[in-house]
Design a protein around this motif. Structure first.
Motif, PDB file in Angstrom:
ATOM      1  N   THR A 112       0.813  -1.225   0.000  1.00 35.66           N
ATOM      2  CA  THR A 112       0.000   0.000   0.000  1.00 35.66           C
ATOM      3  C   THR A 112       0.841   1.267   0.000  1.00 35.66           C
ATOM      4  O   THR A 112       0.284   2.373   0.075  1.00 35.66           O
ATOM      5  CB  THR A 112      -0.917   0.017   1.236  1.00 35.66           C
TER       6      THR A 112
ATOM      7  N   SER B 196       0.619   4.105  -4.915  1.00 34.02           N
ATOM      8  CA  SER B 196      -0.609   3.936  -5.686  1.00 34.02           C
ATOM      9  C   SER B 196      -0.541   4.798  -6.932  1.00 34.02           C
ATOM     10  O   SER B 196      -0.158   5.982  -6.862  1.00 34.02           O
ATOM     11  CB  SER B 196      -1.831   4.310  -4.837  1.00 34.02           C
TER      12      SER B 196
ATOM     13  N   SER C 196      -2.811   7.845  -6.644  1.00 37.11           N
ATOM     14  CA  SER C 196      -2.275   8.907  -5.784  1.00 37.11           C
ATOM     15  C   SER C 196      -1.181   9.691  -6.495  1.00 37.11           C
ATOM     16  O   SER C 196      -1.107  10.921  -6.369  1.00 37.11           O
ATOM     17  CB  SER C 196      -1.739   8.289  -4.492  1.00 37.11           C
TER      18      SER C 196
ATOM     19  N   VAL D 114      -5.813  14.984   1.339  1.00 40.56           N
ATOM     20  CA  VAL D 114      -6.562  13.985   0.571  1.00 40.56           C
ATOM     21  C   VAL D 114      -5.874  12.636   0.646  1.00 40.56           C
ATOM     22  O   VAL D 114      -6.495  11.599   0.915  1.00 40.56           O
ATOM     23  CB  VAL D 114      -6.723  14.440  -0.891  1.00 40.56           C
ATOM     24  N   GLN D 115      -4.571  12.627   0.406  1.00 41.01           N
ATOM     25  CA  GLN D 115      -3.829  11.375   0.420  1.00 41.01           C
ATOM     26  C   GLN D 115      -3.768  10.773   1.820  1.00 41.01           C
ATOM     27  O   GLN D 115      -3.770   9.545   1.967  1.00 41.01           O
ATOM     28  CB  GLN D 115      -2.418  11.604  -0.112  1.00 41.01           C
TER      29      GLN D 115
ATOM     30  N   LEU E 202      -7.138   9.055   2.241  1.00 46.25           N
ATOM     31  CA  LEU E 202      -7.230   7.857   1.406  1.00 46.25           C
ATOM     32  C   LEU E 202      -6.327   6.742   1.932  1.00 46.25           C
ATOM     33  O   LEU E 202      -6.718   5.569   1.956  1.00 46.25           O
ATOM     34  CB  LEU E 202      -6.866   8.198  -0.037  1.00 46.25           C
ATOM     35  N   THR E 203      -5.111   7.112   2.361  1.00 43.88           N
ATOM     36  CA  THR E 203      -4.187   6.109   2.902  1.00 43.88           C
ATOM     37  C   THR E 203      -4.710   5.531   4.205  1.00 43.88           C
ATOM     38  O   THR E 203      -4.629   4.318   4.448  1.00 43.88           O
ATOM     39  CB  THR E 203      -2.804   6.747   3.124  1.00 43.88           C
TER      40      THR E 203
ATOM     41  N   ILE F 172      -7.885   5.321   5.183  1.00 44.65           N
ATOM     42  CA  ILE F 172      -9.037   4.460   4.919  1.00 44.65           C
ATOM     43  C   ILE F 172      -8.596   3.145   4.299  1.00 44.65           C
ATOM     44  O   ILE F 172      -9.106   2.062   4.662  1.00 44.65           O
ATOM     45  CB  ILE F 172     -10.034   5.186   3.995  1.00 44.65           C
ATOM     46  N   SER F 173      -7.633   3.193   3.380  1.00 41.85           N
ATOM     47  CA  SER F 173      -7.159   1.976   2.728  1.00 41.85           C
ATOM     48  C   SER F 173      -6.515   1.026   3.728  1.00 41.85           C
ATOM     49  O   SER F 173      -6.788  -0.174   3.725  1.00 41.85           O
ATOM     50  CB  SER F 173      -6.173   2.339   1.617  1.00 41.85           C
TER      51      SER F 173
ATOM     52  N   VAL G  54      -9.965  17.997   1.982  1.00 45.30           N
ATOM     53  CA  VAL G  54     -10.252  16.984   0.972  1.00 45.30           C
ATOM     54  C   VAL G  54     -10.997  17.592  -0.203  1.00 45.30           C
ATOM     55  O   VAL G  54     -10.648  17.388  -1.373  1.00 45.30           O
ATOM     56  CB  VAL G  54     -11.061  15.824   1.591  1.00 45.30           C
TER      57      VAL G  54
END
Length: 296
Positions: A168, A171, A174, A218-219, A222-223, A225-226, A286
């Motif tokens: 992970t 990406s 990203s 934002v990243q 996203l990171t 949540i992933s 975000v």
């Protein structure tokens, strides 16, 4: 006389236009109220499962299986949360998940560097390399799981938290977002920093990154949540139950424990609430990051 007649006509026209303006305002107000009511109903429908989960996690076992079900707990208790972290291994699962998320956070800096290079540098093969980065978006993650597992197994990183977090780190999506955002950074500002004697790394660290706070937020979301919701990959690569993450532990809980809705709701709340908190905190950044990246 002509001037008096023209004034009378103007007054008559204005008196006739006033009802039309009032009707237009009334119709706009009615439309606004209708839209507001529709949005409120949609918000209630969307938020009801979350409210039911939180309410169910505070119910004793008897209330959770009672019929007809009650919306609010009559005797709210935190016993289910205490049971998760004392009798079960959710404390260990939580620590493992946090470690995986923190390791994945290192990838934000790597992807920011890649996006900055694609946005502000000219080098041979830049177009083809960026095309390959975008091409990875068309490959499902499930297709690359076996090759990734074999690579990590040869490196003896299977059944480790590093092995769980390593895929992970980077990406393609990203990198694309960073490239889109950093393309908006003025080149003149970078040239001014270089003229002042700043090296490339210092320019990136002290000029580009401070200007990239929205896309970094934002990243980060996203990171987070992933890594927080990752289920299939930790289940594949971790054979030791002590290395399971929260999502795997929640799935394991449903198999180990007999029907106990309140306990399962408490475990689901531990999974969901931190994600909501992180999104609420970074929501403004975000939205700004996606808007400035050209994704609307």
């Amino acid at each position: 006389m002509s001037s008096i007649d023209s004034r009378r006509r103007a007054v008559g026209a204005s008196s006739r236009s006033q009802p039309s303006r009032q009707s237009t305002r009334a119709s706009r107000r009615a439309l606004s109220v209708t839209i507001g009511v529709a949005l409120a109903i949609g918000a209630v429908i969307t938020a009801f499962p979350l409210f039911w989960m939180l309410s169910g996690s505070l119910k004793p076992h008897r209330e959770s299986i009672s019929y007809p079900p009650q919306l609010l707990p009559q005797n709210p208790t935190l016993d289910q949360y205490v049971r998760l972290f004392t009798e079960l291994d959710f404390g260990r699962y939580l620590v493992n998940t946090v470690i995986v998320v923190l390791i994945g956070g290192v990838g934000i800096l790597l992807m920011a560097m890649a996006g900055y290079a694609f946005a502000k540098f000219d080098f041979r093969g830049k177009g083809w390399m960026f095309f390959l980065v975008l091409a990875t978006l068309m490959i499902p993650v499930q297709v690359t799981m076996i090759p990734t597992y074999l690579i990590l197994n040869s490196m003896k990183l299977t059944n480790t938290l590093v092995g769980i977090a390593l895929p992970t780190l980077v990406s393609g999506f990203s990198i694309f977002l960073f490239r889109q955002f950093m393309s908006t950074v003025p080149t003149e500002l970078l040239e001014a920093a270089r003229l002042d004697g700043a090296g490339e790394f210092r320019t990136f660290w002290q000029v580009v990154l401070p200007l990239s706070k929205p896309i970094l937020a934002v990243q980060a979301v996203l990171t987070f949540i992933s890594g927080w919701n990752s289920f299939l990959w930790p289940l594949i690569i971790a054979s030791d139950q002590k290395l399971y993450t929260l999502s795997v532990g929640l799935s394991l809980l449903n198999k180990q424990i007999s029907v106990d809705p309140s306990l399962q709701m408490a475990a689901a709340s531990v999974m969901v609430v931190p994600v909501l908190i992180v999104f609420i905190v970074f929501q403004r950044y975000v939205v700004q990051g996606f808007a400035l990246s050209g994704l609307k």
